[in-house]
Every structure is written in structure tokens, then in C-alpha cells.
Design a protein around this motif. Structure first.
Motif, short mmCIF file in Angstrom:
data_model
loop_
_atom_site.label_atom_id
_atom_site.label_comp_id
_atom_site.label_asym_id
_atom_site.label_seq_id
_atom_site.Cartn_x
_atom_site.Cartn_y
_atom_site.Cartn_z
N VAL A 1 -6.12 -10.08 10.41
CA VAL A 1 -5.85 -8.68 10.74
C VAL A 1 -5.94 -8.45 12.26
O VAL A 1 -5.10 -7.77 12.86
CB VAL A 1 -6.80 -7.74 9.99
CG1 VAL A 1 -6.72 -6.32 10.55
CG2 VAL A 1 -6.46 -7.72 8.50
N ALA B 255 -7.23 -13.56 -1.19
CA ALA B 255 -7.98 -12.71 -0.27
C ALA B 255 -7.06 -11.92 0.64
O ALA B 255 -7.27 -10.72 0.89
CB ALA B 255 -8.95 -13.56 0.55
N ALA C 263 -13.82 -13.25 4.19
CA ALA C 263 -13.82 -12.16 5.18
C ALA C 263 -13.53 -12.70 6.58
O ALA C 263 -12.87 -12.03 7.39
CB ALA C 263 -15.15 -11.43 5.16
N ASP D 238 0.86 -1.18 0.00
CA ASP D 238 0.00 0.00 0.00
C ASP D 238 0.89 1.23 0.00
O ASP D 238 2.09 1.15 0.32
CB ASP D 238 -0.91 -0.01 1.24
CG ASP D 238 -2.02 1.03 1.14
OD1 ASP D 238 -2.95 0.82 0.35
OD2 ASP D 238 -1.94 2.05 1.85
N THR E 117 -9.66 -13.02 6.54
CA THR E 117 -8.92 -11.77 6.57
C THR E 117 -9.16 -11.00 7.87
O THR E 117 -8.23 -10.42 8.43
CB THR E 117 -9.26 -10.89 5.36
OG1 THR E 117 -10.67 -10.66 5.30
CG2 THR E 117 -8.83 -11.57 4.07
N ASP E 118 -10.38 -11.02 8.37
CA ASP E 118 -10.66 -10.32 9.63
C ASP E 118 -9.91 -10.95 10.79
O ASP E 118 -9.37 -10.25 11.66
CB ASP E 118 -12.16 -10.32 9.93
CG ASP E 118 -12.96 -9.41 9.01
OD1 ASP E 118 -12.33 -8.62 8.25
OD2 ASP E 118 -14.20 -9.46 9.03
N ARG F 272 -4.60 -2.46 5.32
CA ARG F 272 -4.70 -2.52 6.78
C ARG F 272 -3.34 -2.40 7.45
O ARG F 272 -3.20 -2.60 8.66
CB ARG F 272 -5.36 -3.85 7.20
CG ARG F 272 -6.64 -4.18 6.46
CD ARG F 272 -7.83 -3.37 6.87
NE ARG F 272 -8.41 -3.87 8.10
CZ ARG F 272 -9.33 -4.82 8.18
NH1 ARG F 272 -9.77 -5.42 7.06
NH2 ARG F 272 -9.84 -5.18 9.34
N ALA G 110 -5.36 -9.11 -1.22
CA ALA G 110 -6.28 -8.01 -1.53
C ALA G 110 -6.60 -7.17 -0.31
O ALA G 110 -6.80 -5.95 -0.42
CB ALA G 110 -7.57 -8.56 -2.13
N ALA G 111 -6.66 -7.79 0.86
CA ALA G 111 -7.17 -7.09 2.05
C ALA G 111 -6.10 -6.51 2.96
O ALA G 111 -6.30 -5.45 3.57
CB ALA G 111 -8.05 -8.05 2.85
N LEU G 112 -4.96 -7.18 3.10
CA LEU G 112 -4.01 -6.78 4.14
C LEU G 112 -3.23 -5.50 3.89
O LEU G 112 -2.97 -4.74 4.83
CB LEU G 112 -3.03 -7.93 4.43
CG LEU G 112 -3.41 -8.85 5.59
CD1 LEU G 112 -4.79 -9.49 5.38
CD2 LEU G 112 -2.35 -9.92 5.81
#
Length: 210
Positions: A202, A45, A195, A20, A198-199, A53, A48-50
Motif C-alpha cells: 500500500v 491478504a 500485515a 470496494d 500489505t502495508d 485502501r 482482503a486489504a487493498l
């Protein structure tokens, strides 16, 4: 996204970096299993998500996979490939969480202490071969020597969540199989299952890195 080729004694490995624009707090390095590559749904996944965050994701392709072979080599060869590319994962100067799915999770556990991994993320850890609970690999998991999160499908034939030792930190993907696929009759779609993964990851990372 950028790719990097790293030479190892077992051949060239490949790292695909997901970053990021904001500074990251750690690198989460995750390798694939013996039956597939980094296109696995859970690895996609996480990639894409981390990053948004606060965690850079490095998806690692072992040399046998880069070479186009269909069968994974012996565990010692997998470990040597992972060990050889570790300096590239440390290059950003951040703590590195060693991770993998299935066979990749075993590699991460076996090498974590030696490499100085900050923690281990074990996706679909193969606690035993299907139908062979007496062939337990629990010693690999408990021997990691660092904080470990296991993400396991509720109907994984390689080990259901209830089979893991008491005290194991586990995030369960309800109804998920070894690849975290969920049957349609469960009434849960893939986005919801991803989700959950990933949740959970995180939340675990935030506990360690704030």
C-alpha cells in the motif's frame, strides 16, 4: 467478489475481482506460482486489504490451473496466457500494476514493458533455483522496465533479500520462506507477517497513485 472467465490461446483463464464501493485508483493484478493457486496466503491478504485502501485486486488463475493440471507449462505459454487476458484487466479504465508470486512474478516482469503495465509487484521472486545462485534470473527482474517492488521472505531459498542487486526495492518478510510461512520459534504470527506485506504494498502504491 466476482469471477470472470477469459479465453486465451492456452485455454480459459479466470479472474477473481475484489472491489470496494469507493472508486479505485488502480488495478493490482496478481497471478499465482507454479506450485499453487490464488489461495496462497499473500494473495488472500492482498485481496482482503487493498480494496478498502483504494486499489482493486484481480487474482488471476492461469489456464493450466483452471483446467486442473498439476504442472505449469513452459514460460512462453504462461506469458501468452497472461498477455491474452490483459485487456480484461484494463477494462475498468485504470492503471494496471502487473503482479505475481514466484513463477507469476517472472511472467509479470517478462511482459510488463510490452503490455504497458504501470508497475510490477513481484512476490517471492525466484531469483535462482534453491542452491543454484549461478542460475540467476536477475535479468528478468531488472528487465521489467517499470517501477518494481519485490516482497521477499528473509529465508527464501530461491533468493534471500541480500542476494538481490543493489538498488532493488525490497520489502522483507522476516523469517519468511518462499510461501511466507514463518516458523513458530520466530515469535511472529501469520497476521503480522501478512500485515508487513500489505502495508509495504500500500505504501508503494500510494507513492505512485497518491
Amino acid at each position: 467478489m466476482e469471477t470472470e472467465t477469459v479465453g486465451t490461446p492456452a485455454g480459459d483463464a479466470r479472474i477473481t475481482w475484489y472491489r470496494d464501493a469507493k472508486p479505485a485508483r488502480a488495478v493490482v493484478a496478481v497471478s499465482h506460482g507454479a506450485g499453487g493457486g490464488i489461495e496462497a496466503r499473500d494473495l488472500r491478504a492482498l485481496a482482503a486489504a487493498l480494496p478498502a485502501r483504494g486499489y482493486t485486486v484481480a487474482l488471476v488463475e492461469q489456464p493450466w490451473r483452471v483446467a486442473g493440471k498439476k504442472l505449469a507449462p513452459a514460460p512462453k505459454t504462461l506469458d501468452s496466457g497472461w498477455t491474452a487476458l490483459w485487456p480484461a484487466l484494463e477494462k475498468p479504465g485504470l492503471p494496471v500494476v502487473a503482479g505475481g508470486r514466484s513463477a507469476g512474478a517472472r511472467v509479470a516482469c517478462r511482459t510488463a514493458r510490452e503490455l504497458g503495465a504501470h508497475a510490477v509487484l513481484a512476490l517471492s521472486f525466484p531469483l535462482h533455483p534453491p542452491g543454484r545462485p549461478e542460475k540467476s534470473r536477475v535479468d528478468e527482474l531488472t528487465g521489467a522496465g517499470v517501477p518494481t517492488l519485490v516482497v521477499q521472505g528473509g529465508r527464501d531459498p530461491f533468493g534471500r533479500p541480500a542476494e538481490f542487486p543493489q538498488g532493488t526495492r525490497i520489502a522483507e518478510v522476516a523469517h519468511g520462506d518462499h510461501g511466507f510461512a514463518v516458523p513458530k520459534k520466530a515469535g511472529v504470527g501469520e497476521p503480522e507477517s501478512m500485515a508487513v506485506i500489505t502495508d509495504a504494498v500500500v505504501a508503494w502504491l500510494d507513492e505512485m497513485f497518491g
